[in-house]
Design a protein around this motif. Structure first.
Motif, PDB file in Angstrom:
ATOM      1  N   GLU A  47       0.831  -1.212   0.000  1.00 35.40           N
ATOM      2  CA  GLU A  47       0.000   0.000   0.000  1.00 35.40           C
ATOM      3  C   GLU A  47       0.863   1.260   0.000  1.00 35.40           C
ATOM      4  O   GLU A  47       0.556   2.239  -0.681  1.00 35.40           O
ATOM      5  CB  GLU A  47      -0.935  -0.013   1.207  1.00 35.40           C
ATOM      6  N   TYR A  50       2.309   1.716  -3.396  1.00 34.98           N
ATOM      7  CA  TYR A  50       1.281   2.219  -4.321  1.00 34.98           C
ATOM      8  C   TYR A  50       1.114   3.731  -4.172  1.00 34.98           C
ATOM      9  O   TYR A  50       0.996   4.462  -5.170  1.00 34.98           O
ATOM     10  CB  TYR A  50      -0.037   1.505  -4.042  1.00 34.98           C
ATOM     11  N   ARG A  54       1.778   6.575  -7.145  1.00 35.68           N
ATOM     12  CA  ARG A  54       0.785   7.538  -7.631  1.00 35.68           C
ATOM     13  C   ARG A  54       1.380   8.950  -7.686  1.00 35.68           C
ATOM     14  O   ARG A  54       1.044   9.744  -8.572  1.00 35.68           O
ATOM     15  CB  ARG A  54      -0.460   7.533  -6.727  1.00 35.68           C
ATOM     16  N   ALA A  74       0.313  -1.355  -8.487  1.00 38.63           N
ATOM     17  CA  ALA A  74      -1.111  -1.705  -8.535  1.00 38.63           C
ATOM     18  C   ALA A  74      -1.283  -3.223  -8.524  1.00 38.63           C
ATOM     19  O   ALA A  74      -2.170  -3.763  -7.841  1.00 38.63           O
ATOM     20  CB  ALA A  74      -1.749  -1.106  -9.785  1.00 38.63           C
ATOM     21  N   TYR A  75      -0.437  -3.931  -9.243  1.00 39.21           N
ATOM     22  CA  TYR A  75      -0.476  -5.401  -9.301  1.00 39.21           C
ATOM     23  C   TYR A  75      -0.260  -5.994  -7.909  1.00 39.21           C
ATOM     24  O   TYR A  75      -0.945  -6.948  -7.515  1.00 39.21           O
ATOM     25  CB  TYR A  75       0.597  -5.882 -10.271  1.00 39.21           C
ATOM     26  N   ASN A  77      -1.066  -4.764  -5.192  1.00 41.78           N
ATOM     27  CA  ASN A  77      -2.265  -4.506  -4.381  1.00 41.78           C
ATOM     28  C   ASN A  77      -3.518  -5.138  -4.992  1.00 41.78           C
ATOM     29  O   ASN A  77      -4.634  -4.796  -4.601  1.00 41.78           O
ATOM     30  CB  ASN A  77      -2.466  -3.007  -4.218  1.00 41.78           C
ATOM     31  N   GLN A  78      -3.321  -6.034  -5.967  1.00 36.97           N
ATOM     32  CA  GLN A  78      -4.413  -6.749  -6.632  1.00 36.97           C
ATOM     33  C   GLN A  78      -5.395  -5.813  -7.333  1.00 36.97           C
ATOM     34  O   GLN A  78      -6.567  -6.140  -7.503  1.00 36.97           O
ATOM     35  CB  GLN A  78      -5.147  -7.651  -5.629  1.00 36.97           C
ATOM     36  N   LYS A  79      -4.889  -4.666  -7.764  1.00 34.22           N
ATOM     37  CA  LYS A  79      -5.683  -3.740  -8.573  1.00 34.22           C
ATOM     38  C   LYS A  79      -5.391  -4.074 -10.036  1.00 34.22           C
ATOM     39  O   LYS A  79      -4.671  -3.341 -10.740  1.00 34.22           O
ATOM     40  CB  LYS A  79      -5.318  -2.289  -8.244  1.00 34.22           C
ATOM     41  N   TYR A  80      -5.907  -5.211 -10.490  1.00 35.69           N
ATOM     42  CA  TYR A  80      -5.482  -5.775 -11.769  1.00 35.69           C
ATOM     43  C   TYR A  80      -5.890  -4.943 -12.979  1.00 35.69           C
ATOM     44  O   TYR A  80      -5.134  -4.851 -13.950  1.00 35.69           O
ATOM     45  CB  TYR A  80      -6.019  -7.202 -11.904  1.00 35.69           C
ATOM     46  N   SER A  81      -7.047  -4.345 -12.938  1.00 32.78           N
ATOM     47  CA  SER A  81      -7.477  -3.516 -14.061  1.00 32.78           C
ATOM     48  C   SER A  81      -6.565  -2.305 -14.224  1.00 32.78           C
ATOM     49  O   SER A  81      -6.133  -1.970 -15.338  1.00 32.78           O
ATOM     50  CB  SER A  81      -8.927  -3.062 -13.848  1.00 32.78           C
ATOM     51  N   GLU A  82      -6.253  -1.671 -13.109  1.00 33.05           N
ATOM     52  CA  GLU A  82      -5.363  -0.509 -13.122  1.00 33.05           C
ATOM     53  C   GLU A  82      -3.957  -0.916 -13.548  1.00 33.05           C
ATOM     54  O   GLU A  82      -3.309  -0.214 -14.345  1.00 33.05           O
ATOM     55  CB  GLU A  82      -5.339   0.119 -11.725  1.00 33.05           C
ATOM     56  N   CYS A 106      -2.573 -10.475 -15.144  1.00 35.84           N
ATOM     57  CA  CYS A 106      -3.626  -9.515 -14.787  1.00 35.84           C
ATOM     58  C   CYS A 106      -4.970  -9.985 -15.344  1.00 35.84           C
ATOM     59  O   CYS A 106      -6.015  -9.819 -14.699  1.00 35.84           O
ATOM     60  CB  CYS A 106      -3.289  -8.128 -15.328  1.00 35.84           C
TER      61      CYS A 106
END
Length: 287
Positions: A47, A50, A54, A74-75, A77-82, A106
């Motif tokens: 986190e 991340y 940003r 992002a990956y 943090n499992q924010k795969y779309s981002e 992803c």
């Protein structure tokens, strides 16, 4: 976000530093320091990494290295779309295919294993180096498992790299994935063999192969902290019992002392009791 004073920005790779030369000096320094923080924290504090990514992205979104770093943060943090969006942007900027395997992963994270398999069969895979091709194989096997195709996952991992006796950076992870797939398919004896091989090649502990192997062997680990707490509890209980025994002995001694005092009082009373002498008038009559 604050950055420690010891972070100068010079710690980044030479290739990334070269990319940042397109920025004004002060801005390049700020971006590089944030990228250093991303690299420092991404494993232990995703986190935090991340958040720094940003900031770097806001400062220099047109730099491919920044987009790539933001993608990995992002990956993590499992924010795969981002993450996928950032990786695609970085790839458009550089034309590099190195990110292809993680982009496919992803797709798995987004619940699209079929898409990941399509990417595993794309021409871009042939442009990857050996490490990238092994990574792509791992992703493809994971996609097969996502789809419930355990046997196909096992076959996907069977490769010259798996059979090789030489230890490479990817060897432990490849052997581990193969062992895990075998275990999921109910082939426990083979799984144990490959977990053992993974342990042999995992010198830096990148997997938990040793724990999985111990679990298969029926070895139970005792938490040292819990054990110490239990010993402390036993010690406290023993001390409490000892104190109870001492109190009981003191009570018995007190009772004995009280009885001795009572006996002493009786003797003293008898010793101080006045002796009554017979008066002449009280003498018996003589005959």
């Amino acid at each position: 976000m604050p950055i420690p004073d010891d972070v100068t920005g010079e710690e980044i790779d030479a290739d990334v530093r070269q990319e940042l030369l397109s920025l004004p000096k002060g801005l390049a320094e700020d971006v590089s320091r944030n990228l250093v923080m991303v690299a420092r924290l991404i494993d232990e504090d995703p986190e935090g990494a991340y958040a720094y990514s940003r900031i770097a992205l806001r400062l220099a979104s047109r730099v491919a290295a920044v987009r790539e770093a933001a993608g990995f943060a992002a990956y993590a943090n499992q924010k795969y779309s981002e993450a996928l969006a950032e990786f695609r942007a970085a790839r458009r900027m550089t034309g590099n295919v190195d990110l292809w395997p993680v982009m496919a992963d992803c797709e798995r994270g987004l619940g699209r294993p079929e898409k990941a398999l399509d990417m595993a069969g794309a021409p871009e895979v042939h442009k990857l180096d050996k490490a990238g091709q092994v990574e792509m194989r791992l992703v493809a096997a994971g996609a097969r498992r996502d789809m419930g195709q355990l046997d196909a996952a096992i076959v996907t991992l069977q490769s010259p790299e798996l059979a090789s006796n030489s230890v490479q950076p990817w060897t432990a992870r490849l052997r581990y994935a193969y062992a895990d797939a075998l275990l999921a398919a109910g082939r426990e004896d083979e799984a144990r063999e490959w977990f053992a091989k993974a342990v042999e090649s995992d010198k830096d502990g990148s997997t938990d192969a040793s724990d999985r192997l111990a679990e298969l062997d029926g070895v139970e680990f005792v938490d040292a902290l819990v054990e110490d707490e239990d010993e402390d509890e036993v010690e406290v209980a023993t001390e409490a019992e000892a104190e109870d025994e001492i109190d009981a002995e003191d009570e018995i001694e007190t009772e004995d002392d009280d009885e001795d005092d009572d006996d002493f009082d009786i003797v003293e009373a008898e010793q101080t009791k006045p002796v009554v002498e017979a008066d002449d008038d009280d003498e018996a009559p003589r005959g």
